[in-house]
Design an enzyme around this catalytic site. Structure first.
Site, PDB file in Angstrom:
ATOM      1  N   ASP A  67     105.631  34.080  20.124  1.00  0.00           N
ATOM      2  CA  ASP A  67     104.921  34.615  18.956  1.00  0.00           C
ATOM      3  C   ASP A  67     103.979  33.582  18.331  1.00  0.00           C
ATOM      4  OD1 ASP A  67     104.413  36.665  17.010  1.00  0.00           O
ATOM      5  OD2 ASP A  67     105.740  35.643  15.607  1.00  0.00           O
ATOM      6  N   SER A  83     102.199  40.127  12.616  1.00  0.00           N
ATOM      7  CA  SER A  83     102.681  40.804  13.816  1.00  0.00           C
ATOM      8  C   SER A  83     103.270  42.159  13.433  1.00  0.00           C
ATOM      9  CB  SER A  83     103.757  39.958  14.509  1.00  0.00           C
ATOM     10  OG  SER A  83     103.242  38.700  14.886  1.00  0.00           O
ATOM     11  N   GLN A  95     101.971  42.335  22.405  1.00  0.00           N
ATOM     12  CA  GLN A  95     102.137  42.319  20.950  1.00  0.00           C
ATOM     13  C   GLN A  95     100.923  42.952  20.293  1.00  0.00           C
ATOM     14  OE1 GLN A  95     101.940  38.473  18.765  1.00  0.00           O
ATOM     15  NE2 GLN A  95     103.895  39.061  17.863  1.00  0.00           N
TER      16      GLN A  95
END
Length: 300
Positions: free
Chosen positions: A207, A231, A281
């Site tokens: 991430d 996110s 993502q």
């Protein structure tokens, strides 16, 4: 505990407070929200702690529902969805101050011999990681010195990150740039021999830079940010065993950004070019709204 790698292992070592219930620390950082990779990594630890340990995780799918607040513990509740002959499924809910901030579904698979194997070759031929400057060295080269906030972050950074392509700083360099990025990464110190720790550490790292690919055609990655970014969801597929304290190449691209959302895809390879992990993502991108550092980020 001065070694950032040791701090990461400690961060992933959850306290079990009841059957299927775990508590994770959330360090007090100079950030407006808890880092999403931390929550994902801790949730995966909670899921893994409720399995027999002989089935590595093969996929996870997660949603970031609310921003977590630094300094406040996070409770992880695990639902044992299924224990089959080959697959184990767990659903994890992360709760902070009585509110659900994150949920994750993880599937674990008993290793077995497949009928066949193949993989696409890596998209790029990257130079050896040791031949590339660190992020800190690139920033210092451009700015002449490291800003105080970045210096504090660098001291606590559990991963060594080295961009395959030099960072872009000027409008001329950014103009026409493809929404692609690639970095070498590895933990800054040993992480021990527990495979679950390595999987959760890499989940944490996944991430850190993935949404950079969305930003590359817009602004310098390490300059002032002109918009708020968060996110929204995160999915990973784990293909082969690996160690997160050995070099891995994270190849990232953004096929589209529209409607305030940007999609990014990542492929993680070992130093021999074997595909280890696939990642997808989506992030939220909105015009920047300045707010005091101690003010919680509002819900999306």
């Amino acid at each position: 505990m001065n070694n950032p790698a040791d701090r990461l292992v400690d961060l992933l070592d959850l306290e079990q407070i009841e059957v299927n219930i775990f508590r994770g620390r959330s360090p007090q950082e100079s950030l407006q929200r808890v880092f999403g990779g931390q929550v994902a990594g801790q949730a995966l630890v909670a899921a893994g702690r409720t399995t027999e340990g002989d089935r590595p995780v093969h996929s996870l799918h997660a949603y970031f529902l609310r921003p977590g607040r630094p300094g406040v513990p996070i409770v992880y509740q695990v639902e044992r969805v299924r224990d089959g002959r080959s697959f184990t499924t767990r659903r994890v809910t992360a709760i902070q101050q009585g509110r659900t901030i994150f949920n994750l579904t993880a599937s674990f698979h008993q290793p077995e011999q497949g009928a066949f194997e193949h993989q696409l070759s890596p998209r790029i031929e990257a130079p050896a990681p040791e031949s590339l400057p660190t992020v800190v060295e690139e920033i210092k080269e451009h700015l002449g010195a490291l800003p105080e906030q970045l210096e504090r972050m660098a001291r606590r950074q559990p991963f060594d990150i080295r961009y395959v392509d030099r960072l872009r700083w000027t409008a001329e360099e950014i103009k026409g740039a493809e929404p692609r990025s690639a970095v070498w990464m590895r933990a800054v110190g040993p992480l021990g021999d527990d495979p679950l720790v390595h999987t959760c550490a890499l989940t944490y790292a996944s991430d850190m830079t993935l949404l950079d690919a969305v930003r590359i055609p817009v602004e310098p990655l390490w300059g002032p940010r002109g918009f708020d970014m968060a996110s929204l969801d995160h999915a990973m597929w784990f293909h082969r065993p690996f160690r997160a304290d050995e070099w891995f190449l994270y190849d990232q691209e953004s096929p589209i950004a529209t409607g305030g959302r940007g999609l990014a895809r990542g492929r993680i390879y070992d130093i021999e070019g074997r595909l280890l992990v696939s990642v997808v993502q989506e992030g939220l991108f909105r015009p920047h709204t300045p707010r005091p550092m101690d003010t919680p980020t509002p819900d999306a």
